[in-house]
Design an enzyme around this catalytic site. Structure first.
Site, mmCIF file in Angstrom:
data_model
loop_
_atom_site.group_PDB
_atom_site.id
_atom_site.type_symbol
_atom_site.label_atom_id
_atom_site.label_comp_id
_atom_site.label_asym_id
_atom_site.label_seq_id
_atom_site.Cartn_x
_atom_site.Cartn_y
_atom_site.Cartn_z
ATOM 1 N N LYS A 204 0.850 -1.184 0.000
ATOM 2 C CA LYS A 204 0.000 0.000 0.000
ATOM 3 C C LYS A 204 0.890 1.239 0.000
ATOM 4 C CE LYS A 204 -1.761 2.607 3.129
ATOM 5 N NZ LYS A 204 -1.793 3.916 2.416
ATOM 6 N N GLU A 280 9.816 1.085 10.973
ATOM 7 C CA GLU A 280 10.710 2.249 10.941
ATOM 8 C C GLU A 280 9.830 3.459 11.193
ATOM 9 O OE1 GLU A 280 12.268 5.600 9.270
ATOM 10 O OE2 GLU A 280 12.575 4.314 7.513
ATOM 11 N N CYS A 314 13.169 11.097 7.131
ATOM 12 C CA CYS A 314 13.005 10.454 8.441
ATOM 13 C C CYS A 314 14.209 10.660 9.344
ATOM 14 C CB CYS A 314 12.711 8.967 8.267
ATOM 15 S SG CYS A 314 13.930 8.087 7.286
ATOM 16 N N GLU A 411 8.848 15.935 16.402
ATOM 17 C CA GLU A 411 9.372 15.962 15.033
ATOM 18 C C GLU A 411 8.532 16.906 14.173
ATOM 19 O OE1 GLU A 411 10.611 12.535 11.767
ATOM 20 O OE2 GLU A 411 8.925 12.157 13.104
#
Length: 503
Positions: A204, A280, A314, A411
């Protein structure tokens, strides 16, 4: 090229053609199930948006639960009954090499699609988004015939003798759910290892960036992958991603995304069938710059650590710790470099900074910076949406950011540099994240000491963002577990069987 066009014309697919970047690009926009492009249940679609101007690129099929069932069934049959499950590993490697070659032949087209769908600057998309994807498939193609077990000496019951050996076997049907910041590269990082190990996949893509995944699906068909080995389902995470997590026939789930969603996926995978998981997740990667660093390089790499791929990275340095004696000089030079950045059309080769990926993310960045100002951080530059069409946000710099502030902890996932000064002590580990980190100093003993103390899966010393297909990548703590890339990534998609023979 003529033969390729003939093969494409023979595929039952409806594609959108656009003249962009001095070429005609051809974009599939349906689901890819069992080797064919098909409409979603009841013909449901949604529009994918170009972040440069906010306009729709095309309608994309929106997968439903029944589509997930079809894709998983096709992947299961391909693994258990089809040609793929019986294929010699070396032949499997040949297919992956062929796929990498096709990706390289289409790299300009893939990079252009990536640019209009994700907002990545074209030059970066060509080199990194697409370039590293090609390298990843080539790297794992070479592993296909090198996956092997070992023999193990065990206590022997006389007078009989024993032979004990291990076999590395594929897991079966794997679900993969990827994010929107590097659409094709995140697909490659997981799918290449998954296929090299002999599994089949239902993937996906992020709902806002489905197009390079669908183009990739077309290339797997051109490479003559057996039907059902690769299935691509654009759709919502709450529907498609959730069903993959819950599905009893999916034996492994690989996910890159937020920590919040990762926790939900892990729970669903446990409750459904205890499927294997690799995650992750989020990051707030510290970059520590000591006063004995090469300042020119630290400034240059500091820019890259935050603003690479417009901060949608990331491992972006979520917070820079600058030693007090060089803090003011570093900030002054950083502001000067930020002001040189050219914001504009990502297809323009001179553009440094393109649009953010989608409108909701842009709005979150505006809110993030407003919180920083409200809490008392010093906004040195940026912090606002650019006054032009599209989802552009100014490269931003905050200083005077103590440890308790929201922007020091959370973040941004955008072009926001957070600078804090230090005189002694190591505050970099005061976070629940542990994805990456960086250290700049000429003192190698200091660098290695700090690297030992940092609680992060990746440590960069006097560099940043230097990932490689052969180097394992993954986080500690709430940044997740499991590895992408390198030999270790294969273990995420293999199971070990132990066999003992008495003779």
């Amino acid at each position: 090229m003529l033969r390729m066009q003939l093969l494409l014309s023979q595929m039952s697919t409806s594609s959108v053609e656009k003249k962009l970047n001095n070429m005609t690009i051809r974009i599939p926009h349906q689901l890819f199930i069992n080797g064919e492009f098909v409409d979603a249940e009841e013909g449901k679609t949604y529009k994918t948006i170009n972040p440069t101007d906010g306009q729709a690129i095309c309608d994309v099929s929106l997968a439903q639960i029944s589509d997930v069932e079809k894709a998983v069934a096709a992947a299961k049959e391909a693994f258990e009954e089809g040609e793929w499950g019986k294929m010699n590993p070396r032949d499997r490697g040949k297919l992956l090499y062929k796929l990498a070659d096709l990706m390289e032949q289409h790299q300009e087209e893939l990079a252009t699609i990536e640019t209009i769908d994700s907002g990545a600057v074209y030059t970066l998309a060509l080199k990194t988004h697409i370039g590293m994807s090609i390298q990843t498939f080539r790297y794992f193609a070479g592993w296909c015939d090198k996956i092997q077990g070992c023999t193990i000496p065990i206590n022997q019951a006389r007078p009989n003798r024993n032979l004990t050996f291990t076999k590395k076997e594929p897991i079966g049907v794997c679900g993969i759910v990827i994010p929107w910041n590097y659409p094709l590269m995140m697909l490659a990082w997981k799918t290449a290892a998954c296929l090299a190990a002999g599994n089949t996949v239902v993937l996906k893509p992020a709902q806002v960036t489905p197009l390079t995944a669908l183009k990739f699906a077309e290339l797997t068909a051109l490479a003559k992958f057996p039907k059902g080995v690769v299935n691509i389902l654009p759709g919502s995470g709450s529907l498609v991603g959730q069903r993959l997590s819950d599905h009893p026939d999916v034996r492994k789930l690989g996910f890159t995304g937020s920590t919040e969603i990762g926790k939900q996926i892990m729970k669903s995978c446990a409750v459904s069938n205890v499927k294997k998981v690799s995650l992750e997740l989020g990051g707030k990667s510290p970059l520590i710059i000591f006063n004995d660093c090469d300042l020119d390089k630290a400034v240059r790499m500091g820019m890259s650590s935050v603003f690479f791929n417009k901060g949608e990275n990331c491992i972006a340095a979520g917070r820079l710790f600058i030693e007090e004696s060089i803090h003011d000089t570093f900030v002054e030079r950083m502001v000067s470099e930020i002001k040189k950045m050219k914001i504009g059309d990502p297809l323009d080769r001179s553009t440094d900074h393109g649009p953010q990926n989608h409108k909701a993310h842009l709005d979150k960045l505006v809110e993030y910076c407003e919180k920083g100002v409200k809490e008392g951080a010093k906004l040195v530059c940026g912090g606002k949406q650019v006054n032009r069409p599209g989802f552009f946000f100014e490269p931003t710099l905050f200083t005077d950011v103590p440890d308790h502030m929201y922007i020091a902890v959370e973040e941004s996932f955008g072009p926001v540099m957070i600078i804090s000064k230090f005189s002694n002590g190591l505050r970099a580990n005061a976070t629940e994240y542990g994805l990456a980190s960086g250290v700049f100093t000429r003192d190698i003993s200091k660098a290695l000491y700090v690297s030992e103390k940092l609680q992060a899966g990746t440590v960069f010393i006097n560099t940043y963002n230097k990932t490689d297909v052969a180097a394992p990548f993954g986080g500690f703590k709430q940044s997740g577990f499991g590895k992408d890339l390198g030999q270790e990534a294969l273990n995420e998609y293999l199971k070990t069987k132990c066999v003992t023979v008495e003779y």
